[in-house]
Motif scaffolding. Sequence first.
Motif, PDB file in Angstrom:
ATOM      1  N   MET A  34       0.792  -1.355  -0.243  1.00 36.10           N
ATOM      2  CA  MET A  34      -0.332   0.083  -0.293  1.00 36.10           C
ATOM      3  C   MET A  34       1.244   0.645   0.408  1.00 36.10           C
ATOM      4  O   MET A  34       1.840   0.929   0.078  1.00 36.10           O
ATOM      5  CB  MET A  34      -0.605   0.024   1.156  1.00 36.10           C
ATOM      6  N   GLY A  35       0.405   2.267  -0.648  1.00 34.33           N
ATOM      7  CA  GLY A  35       1.290   3.896  -0.417  1.00 34.33           C
ATOM      8  C   GLY A  35       0.468   5.021  -0.597  1.00 34.33           C
ATOM      9  O   GLY A  35      -1.522   4.701  -1.216  1.00 34.33           O
ATOM     10  N   TRP A  36       1.125   5.735  -0.261  1.00 36.62           N
ATOM     11  CA  TRP A  36       0.443   7.425  -0.274  1.00 36.62           C
ATOM     12  C   TRP A  36       1.414   7.733  -1.758  1.00 36.62           C
ATOM     13  O   TRP A  36       2.861   8.139  -1.509  1.00 36.62           O
ATOM     14  CB  TRP A  36       0.515   7.980   0.876  1.00 36.62           C
ATOM     15  N   PHE A  37      -0.113   8.204  -2.243  1.00 35.08           N
ATOM     16  CA  PHE A  37       0.800   9.548  -3.706  1.00 35.08           C
ATOM     17  C   PHE A  37      -0.335  10.761  -3.292  1.00 35.08           C
ATOM     18  O   PHE A  37      -1.320  10.929  -2.646  1.00 35.08           O
ATOM     19  CB  PHE A  37       0.100   8.297  -5.158  1.00 35.08           C
ATOM     20  N   ARG A  38       0.458  11.869  -4.037  1.00 30.31           N
ATOM     21  CA  ARG A  38      -0.467  12.781  -4.082  1.00 30.31           C
ATOM     22  C   ARG A  38       0.286  14.006  -5.496  1.00 30.31           C
ATOM     23  O   ARG A  38       0.419  13.489  -6.053  1.00 30.31           O
ATOM     24  CB  ARG A  38       0.415  13.988  -2.644  1.00 30.31           C
ATOM     25  N   GLN A  39      -1.052  14.404  -5.870  1.00 29.14           N
ATOM     26  CA  GLN A  39      -1.099  15.314  -6.612  1.00 29.14           C
ATOM     27  C   GLN A  39      -1.355  17.308  -6.183  1.00 29.14           C
ATOM     28  O   GLN A  39      -2.180  17.156  -6.351  1.00 29.14           O
ATOM     29  CB  GLN A  39      -2.397  14.384  -8.068  1.00 29.14           C
ATOM     30  N   ALA A  40      -0.810  17.940  -6.621  1.00 29.97           N
ATOM     31  CA  ALA A  40      -0.550  19.575  -6.607  1.00 29.97           C
ATOM     32  C   ALA A  40      -1.542  19.422  -8.129  1.00 29.97           C
ATOM     33  O   ALA A  40      -1.100  19.259  -8.809  1.00 29.97           O
ATOM     34  CB  ALA A  40       0.344  19.154  -6.441  1.00 29.97           C
ATOM     35  N   PRO A  41      -1.834  20.863  -8.074  1.00 28.26           N
ATOM     36  CA  PRO A  41      -2.971  21.475  -8.934  1.00 28.26           C
ATOM     37  C   PRO A  41      -1.898  21.755  -9.995  1.00 28.26           C
ATOM     38  O   PRO A  41      -0.879  21.803  -9.764  1.00 28.26           O
ATOM     39  CB  PRO A  41      -3.440  22.164  -8.228  1.00 28.26           C
ATOM     40  N   GLY A  42      -2.039  21.596 -11.371  1.00 32.94           N
ATOM     41  CA  GLY A  42      -1.561  21.688 -12.461  1.00 32.94           C
ATOM     42  C   GLY A  42       0.127  21.084 -12.283  1.00 32.94           C
ATOM     43  O   GLY A  42       1.261  21.128 -13.199  1.00 32.94           O
ATOM     44  N   LYS A  43       0.741  19.909 -11.815  1.00 35.42           N
ATOM     45  CA  LYS A  43       1.043  19.166 -11.131  1.00 35.42           C
ATOM     46  C   LYS A  43       1.087  17.128 -11.696  1.00 35.42           C
ATOM     47  O   LYS A  43       0.021  17.067 -11.410  1.00 35.42           O
ATOM     48  CB  LYS A  43       2.369  18.877  -9.971  1.00 35.42           C
ATOM     49  N   GLU A  44       2.283  16.317 -11.959  1.00 33.02           N
ATOM     50  CA  GLU A  44       1.681  15.290 -11.522  1.00 33.02           C
ATOM     51  C   GLU A  44       1.694  14.930 -10.479  1.00 33.02           C
ATOM     52  O   GLU A  44       2.413  15.428  -9.517  1.00 33.02           O
ATOM     53  CB  GLU A  44       3.233  14.474 -12.783  1.00 33.02           C
ATOM     54  N   ARG A  45       1.496  13.660 -10.191  1.00 38.20           N
ATOM     55  CA  ARG A  45       1.441  12.311  -9.208  1.00 38.20           C
ATOM     56  C   ARG A  45       2.695  12.459  -8.947  1.00 38.20           C
ATOM     57  O   ARG A  45       3.288  12.417 -10.212  1.00 38.20           O
ATOM     58  CB  ARG A  45       0.232  11.519  -9.913  1.00 38.20           C
TER      59      ARG A  45
END
Length: 121
Positions: A34-45
């Motif tokens: 399992m993992g955590w990922f993040r994505q900011a506006p205008g950026k890649e995950r």
Amino acid sequence: QVQLVESGGGSVQAGGSLRLSCVASEYTHNTYCMGWFRQAPGKERERVALIDSDGRTRYADSLKGRFTISRDNDKNTLYLQMNSLKPEDTAMYYCAADSDCYVVGDPGSYWGQGTQVTVSS
């Protein structure tokens, strides 16, 4: 059908802390990577951290020392403790699960709906 449900996001000032949770279906959580990922506006995950079924962890180099991933198999829950938060940590955070840590986070992995983290300066 695998289900992942995140919670714990919110708004915090720089330097603060948040703990994200991801509740998974029992079968998935105990055996999957399992993992955590993040994505900011205008950026890649981007990948934040992974934890396998044996509890071994991997972190994005830039986040080591501030973020801690953990899992509680008895509660079927994945956690992400985030300390010393910075405005650049602002993003939608997602948990994901897959049978292998080499593929978790691929489009074919199981994904939650995400929880928003906003850090103000």
